[in-house]
Design a protein around this motif. Structure first.
Motif, PDB file in Angstrom:
ATOM      1  N   ARG A  64      54.215  88.797  85.570  1.00 43.86           N
ATOM      2  CA  ARG A  64      53.785  87.588  84.866  1.00 43.86           C
ATOM      3  C   ARG A  64      54.113  87.705  83.381  1.00 43.86           C
ATOM      4  O   ARG A  64      54.188  88.813  82.820  1.00 43.86           O
ATOM      5  CB  ARG A  64      52.287  87.375  85.061  1.00 43.86           C
ATOM      6  CG  ARG A  64      51.880  87.261  86.524  1.00 43.86           C
ATOM      7  CD  ARG A  64      52.344  85.954  87.120  1.00 43.86           C
ATOM      8  NE  ARG A  64      52.178  85.942  88.580  1.00 43.86           N
ATOM      9  CZ  ARG A  64      52.354  84.842  89.320  1.00 43.86           C
ATOM     10  NH1 ARG A  64      52.672  83.699  88.736  1.00 43.86           N
ATOM     11  NH2 ARG A  64      52.215  84.909  90.629  1.00 43.86           N
ATOM     12  N   SER A  65      54.245  86.551  82.768  1.00 37.94           N
ATOM     13  CA  SER A  65      54.544  86.522  81.325  1.00 37.94           C
ATOM     14  C   SER A  65      53.297  86.391  80.483  1.00 37.94           C
ATOM     15  O   SER A  65      53.295  86.759  79.301  1.00 37.94           O
ATOM     16  CB  SER A  65      55.506  85.369  81.008  1.00 37.94           C
ATOM     17  OG  SER A  65      54.925  84.118  81.396  1.00 37.94           O
ATOM     18  N   ALA A  66      52.219  85.857  81.075  1.00 35.73           N
ATOM     19  CA  ALA A  66      50.971  85.683  80.320  1.00 35.73           C
ATOM     20  C   ALA A  66      49.793  85.843  81.281  1.00 35.73           C
ATOM     21  O   ALA A  66      49.644  85.049  82.225  1.00 35.73           O
ATOM     22  CB  ALA A  66      50.932  84.320  79.625  1.00 35.73           C
ATOM     23  N   VAL A  67      48.985  86.863  81.087  1.00 33.36           N
ATOM     24  CA  VAL A  67      47.842  87.123  81.959  1.00 33.36           C
ATOM     25  C   VAL A  67      46.685  87.632  81.124  1.00 33.36           C
ATOM     26  O   VAL A  67      46.862  88.135  79.997  1.00 33.36           O
ATOM     27  CB  VAL A  67      48.169  88.160  83.063  1.00 33.36           C
ATOM     28  CG1 VAL A  67      49.201  87.630  84.035  1.00 33.36           C
ATOM     29  CG2 VAL A  67      48.601  89.473  82.447  1.00 33.36           C
ATOM     30  N   THR A  68      45.495  87.519  81.710  1.00 28.55           N
ATOM     31  CA  THR A  68      44.287  88.134  81.156  1.00 28.55           C
ATOM     32  C   THR A  68      43.646  88.940  82.271  1.00 28.55           C
ATOM     33  O   THR A  68      43.355  88.402  83.345  1.00 28.55           O
ATOM     34  CB  THR A  68      43.296  87.087  80.635  1.00 28.55           C
ATOM     35  OG1 THR A  68      43.933  86.320  79.614  1.00 28.55           O
ATOM     36  CG2 THR A  68      42.046  87.738  80.078  1.00 28.55           C
ATOM     37  N   ALA A 170      45.064  93.591  73.306  1.00 30.64           N
ATOM     38  CA  ALA A 170      45.861  92.384  73.546  1.00 30.64           C
ATOM     39  C   ALA A 170      47.263  92.581  72.996  1.00 30.64           C
ATOM     40  O   ALA A 170      47.462  93.285  71.980  1.00 30.64           O
ATOM     41  CB  ALA A 170      45.203  91.165  72.911  1.00 30.64           C
ATOM     42  N   ARG A 171      48.201  91.944  73.667  1.00 36.28           N
ATOM     43  CA  ARG A 171      49.579  91.859  73.187  1.00 36.28           C
ATOM     44  C   ARG A 171      49.947  90.374  73.179  1.00 36.28           C
ATOM     45  O   ARG A 171      50.378  89.834  74.195  1.00 36.28           O
ATOM     46  CB  ARG A 171      50.530  92.644  74.096  1.00 36.28           C
ATOM     47  CG  ARG A 171      50.359  94.149  74.032  1.00 36.28           C
ATOM     48  CD  ARG A 171      51.428  94.863  74.828  1.00 36.28           C
ATOM     49  NE  ARG A 171      51.230  96.300  74.811  1.00 36.28           N
ATOM     50  CZ  ARG A 171      52.034  97.172  75.438  1.00 36.28           C
ATOM     51  NH1 ARG A 171      53.077  96.712  76.119  1.00 36.28           N
ATOM     52  NH2 ARG A 171      51.795  98.463  75.386  1.00 36.28           N
ATOM     53  N   PRO A 172      49.695  89.720  72.062  1.00 35.61           N
ATOM     54  CA  PRO A 172      49.946  88.269  72.022  1.00 35.61           C
ATOM     55  C   PRO A 172      51.435  87.981  72.315  1.00 35.61           C
ATOM     56  O   PRO A 172      52.314  88.664  71.800  1.00 35.61           O
ATOM     57  CB  PRO A 172      49.572  87.879  70.610  1.00 35.61           C
ATOM     58  CG  PRO A 172      48.716  89.002  70.108  1.00 35.61           C
ATOM     59  CD  PRO A 172      49.208  90.225  70.787  1.00 35.61           C
ATOM     60  N   TYR A 173      51.686  87.028  73.125  1.00 35.86           N
ATOM     61  CA  TYR A 173      50.730  86.248  73.918  1.00 35.86           C
ATOM     62  C   TYR A 173      51.051  86.521  75.387  1.00 35.86           C
ATOM     63  O   TYR A 173      51.212  85.610  76.184  1.00 35.86           O
ATOM     64  CB  TYR A 173      50.859  84.762  73.598  1.00 35.86           C
ATOM     65  CG  TYR A 173      50.371  84.433  72.209  1.00 35.86           C
ATOM     66  CD1 TYR A 173      49.023  84.128  72.009  1.00 35.86           C
ATOM     67  CD2 TYR A 173      51.234  84.456  71.120  1.00 35.86           C
ATOM     68  CE1 TYR A 173      48.575  83.819  70.741  1.00 35.86           C
ATOM     69  CE2 TYR A 173      50.766  84.159  69.863  1.00 35.86           C
ATOM     70  CZ  TYR A 173      49.443  83.846  69.667  1.00 35.86           C
ATOM     71  OH  TYR A 173      48.997  83.565  68.407  1.00 35.86           O
ATOM     72  N   ASN A 174      51.123  87.800  75.692  1.00 38.76           N
ATOM     73  CA  ASN A 174      51.522  88.218  77.036  1.00 38.76           C
ATOM     74  C   ASN A 174      50.345  88.717  77.873  1.00 38.76           C
ATOM     75  O   ASN A 174      50.138  88.253  78.993  1.00 38.76           O
ATOM     76  CB  ASN A 174      52.603  89.305  76.963  1.00 38.76           C
ATOM     77  CG  ASN A 174      53.860  88.840  76.274  1.00 38.76           C
ATOM     78  OD1 ASN A 174      54.308  89.443  75.299  1.00 38.76           O
ATOM     79  ND2 ASN A 174      54.442  87.744  76.752  1.00 38.76           N
TER      80      ASN A 174
END
Length: 276
Positions: A64-68, A170-174
């Motif tokens: 995925r390119s953007a997850v939490t 966090a690694r914005p915005y990944n």
């Protein structure tokens, strides 16, 4: 109690069919991150990181390119594994997938959410599997306090919620990693164990059936009680008289013998007194 190496072995028992190593990043385009590598820097999330790896959910996260990622600590994973029955691998895959939101949510985004009480709905990785029913693939995120949040399944009747503990990294915005208090458990994905109301009574032992030979017909002799052995003054066991036995009939010879003895004694007395 802090989890130990023996608890890691317990996790392996739950996940024997899974791969033994962490899944590598997806081939093709270079992955923006590796979730297992990120979590390996935090010992308090070692067990959840192991679940991500062994269930192969980590491979899907890395694509995925953007997850939490909502991460419970080792004590929460320990509670689940020790107080639940042996969970099938499919249930663990679904449960771990619920804790991966397909959106980038960091501490700043949570602080900017309105405090009106209306939850924000986010999609989880579980929704993409096709096995999510009744909105179990969605999470409701409600902002509370100054920078807090509550996470609960969007499925009707969901009661097991988790609260935000802290923003880990966090690694914005990944990718964003948020620590939560415990697992979020959607209805139907896994049954939360319940404590018994009272200690159950042990089951009654089963009586083994035994074949009994038929008894012979009773006789008069068998109905009489057996003689009781009584001690004597000389220490030799003697038999007590049988009170149920019939008394013997008197013997006529014995009566005659007693009568003759009394007659002889009377004659002796008479001679002594001069009557004879």
């Amino acid at each position: 109690m802090a989890p130990t190496t023996s608890l890691l072995a317990l996790v392996f028992l739950f996940l024997l069919p899974a791969a033994a190593v962490a899944a590598p990043p997806a081939t093709g385009d270079a992955a923006a991150f590796n979730v297992t590598e990120i979590l390996s820097r935090y010992p308090e999330f070692k067990l959840f990181n192991l679940l991500l790896s062994k269930t192969r959910v980590a491979r899907e996260v890395n694509r995925r390119s953007a997850v939490t990622v909502l991460v419970p600590d080792n004590s929460a994973v320990d509670w689940l594994l020790r107080r639940s029955a042996r969970l099938p691998r499919a249930a663990l895959v679904e449960l771990v997938s619920v804790h991966v939101a397909l959106d980038y949510i960091d501490a700043a985004k949570l602080a900017a959410m309105p405090r009106s009480g209306q939850p924000a709905v986010v999609t989880t990785l579980f929704q993409t599997t096709g096995a999510a029913l009744n909105r179990t693939g969605f999470l409701n995120v409600t902002a509370v306090g100054r920078a807090g949040a509550v996470f609960v399944s969007a499925a009707p009747g969901s009661l097991v919620s988790a609260t935000l503990r802290r923003a880990v990294t966090a690694r914005p915005y990944n990718i964003s990693v948020l620590q939560i208090s415990n697992f979020v458990v959607p209805p139907g994905v896994i049954t939360r164990p319940r404590l018994p109301l009272s200690s159950p009574s042990p089951p009654a032992p089963r009586m083994r059936q035994m074949a009994i030979a038929p008894s012979p017909a009773p006789t008069l002799a068998s109905l009489r009680p057996s003689p009781t052995t009584l001690p004597t003054s000389e220490g030799v066991a003697a038999e007590a008289p049988d009170t149920t036995a019939e008394a013997p009939a008197p013997s006529h010879g014995h009566v005659a013998e007693v009568t003759n003895w009394w007659i002889g004694a009377a004659v002796g007395v008479a001679c002594t007194l001069g009557y004879l």
